[in-house]
Design an enzyme around this catalytic site. Structure first.
Site, mmCIF file in Angstrom:
data_model
loop_
_atom_site.group_PDB
_atom_site.id
_atom_site.type_symbol
_atom_site.label_atom_id
_atom_site.label_comp_id
_atom_site.label_asym_id
_atom_site.label_seq_id
_atom_site.Cartn_x
_atom_site.Cartn_y
_atom_site.Cartn_z
ATOM 1 N N ASN A 17 -39.354 28.783 13.865
ATOM 2 C CA ASN A 17 -40.499 29.414 13.197
ATOM 3 C C ASN A 17 -40.975 28.488 12.078
ATOM 4 O O ASN A 17 -40.291 28.331 11.073
ATOM 5 C CB ASN A 17 -40.071 30.777 12.642
ATOM 6 N N CYS A 77 -47.284 33.289 7.621
ATOM 7 C CA CYS A 77 -47.381 32.828 9.010
ATOM 8 C C CYS A 77 -48.751 33.085 9.640
ATOM 9 O O CYS A 77 -49.057 32.509 10.683
ATOM 10 C CB CYS A 77 -46.302 33.487 9.847
ATOM 11 N N HIS A 134 -48.065 33.242 17.276
ATOM 12 C CA HIS A 134 -47.175 32.680 16.268
ATOM 13 C C HIS A 134 -45.777 32.614 16.854
ATOM 14 O O HIS A 134 -45.281 33.585 17.433
ATOM 15 C CB HIS A 134 -47.210 33.557 15.013
#
Length: 312
Positions: A267, A112, A237
């Site tokens: 996500n 990520c 994020h």
């Protein structure tokens, strides 16, 4: 002159999977997912839609928005943990499809944090005059490595891509500072297991993320010679609304200065920061000369942050 972002692009699949859809296949419910994660829906790619396909759509848009041709790109960096195959890299496939005949190409694996890792790498190549323009892409088809029987992870992830063209910008603007980090001892908390599915120890990852996101944001601001009072917008994020809010509170920002796109996409790993950034720009929430902080964390464990004075 600093390197900065000249144009952005994004792509998300058409198929929307809501929390109510997941209620039908998992022992979970919409309220539980929303209150703990902030997610209401996510996009899921078709079976025949691959990371390279999504990367191509986002990259085309970024090139168009930057006014840069594929032939002008010197390097393509694709941040992904879900390549179509082990090799050739998604970056090489993208180079072929775009016709970026003068570009070197490689994938970056930082989960990520990948978008930040690619952005920092692009900055160094541009400012060293190695390449005039670098195309960076964050792309994930997490649906193919998600265990749809595991309610702890299946509710979290979505698919998508974001892209940016990085080149030199006017004096005082661009990427002012960045920070990258890793702690391999934490890899056991977030990794691909022996069944090739995402495994996550939610409690440990949450503790790490809350601690690291805020610390990295403050650290990278200090490197840029700025303070939290200078920040106009925070794009973290999009992993979990509680983690994102903790980072906002650490910077003492008002709620309207936090990018919140997790409810729409879930996500999406390396693509999430770029997707959120593109949406905020499209809605006019980020303007020229705004100080924007990007910060993320991911499997590895990895983390990264960047401070940008927005504009060309």
């Amino acid at each position: 002159m600093n390197a900065g972002i000249l144009g952005l692009g994004k792509y998300v699949p058409e198929k929307v999977v809501t929390n109510l859809d997941l209620e039908k296949i998992l022992d979970t419910n919409d309220e539980w997912i929303r209150t703990r994660t902030g997610i209401q829906e996510r996009r899921i790619a078709r079976e025949d839609e691959h990371s390279s396909d999504m990367a191509y759509e986002a990259a085309k848009q970024a090139l168009e928005n930057s006014g840069i041709s594929p032939e002008q790109i010197g390097l393509i960096l694709v941040a992904t943990i879900t390549p179509d195959r082990a090799f050739p890299s998604v970056a090489c496939q993208l180079q072929d499809r775009l016709g970026a005949i003068n570009a070197a190409a490689m994938d970056v694996s930082a989960a990520c944090s990948g978008f930040i890792y690619a952005l920092a790498t692009a900055k160094l190549y541009v400012e060293s005059n190695t390449y005039d323009y670098v195309l960076i892409v964050g792309v994930e088809k997490l649906s193919k490595i998600t265990d749809w029987k595991d309610r702890n992870t299946a509710v979290l992830f979505g698919d998508g891509a974001s892209a940016a063209v990085v080149g030199k910008v006017s004096e005082g603007r661009g990427i002012l500072a960045f920070e990258l980090g890793a702690d391999g001892t934490g890899g056991k908390y977030l990794h691909m297991n022996d069944e090739d599915f995402i495994y996550m120890n939610g409690r440990e990852v949450f503790k790490f993320a809350v601690r690291q996101m805020g610390a990295t944001a403050l650290s990278v601001l200090e490197k840029a010679g700025l303070s939290k009072e200078d920040v106009d917008f925070l794009v973290p994020h999009q992993a979990n609304i509680r983690i994102m809010e903790a980072a906002r509170e650490r910077l003492e920002l008002s709620e309207d200065k936090l990018s919140k796109r997790i409810h729409k996409y879930g996500n999406t790993s390396s693509s999430s920061i770029g997707i959120a950034l593109k949406d905020e720009l499209d809605e006019g929430k980020i303007k020229d000369d705004d100080i924007v902080v990007l910060v993320g964390f991911g499997g590895g464990l990895t983390w990264g942050g960047a401070v940008i004075r927005w504009g060309k």
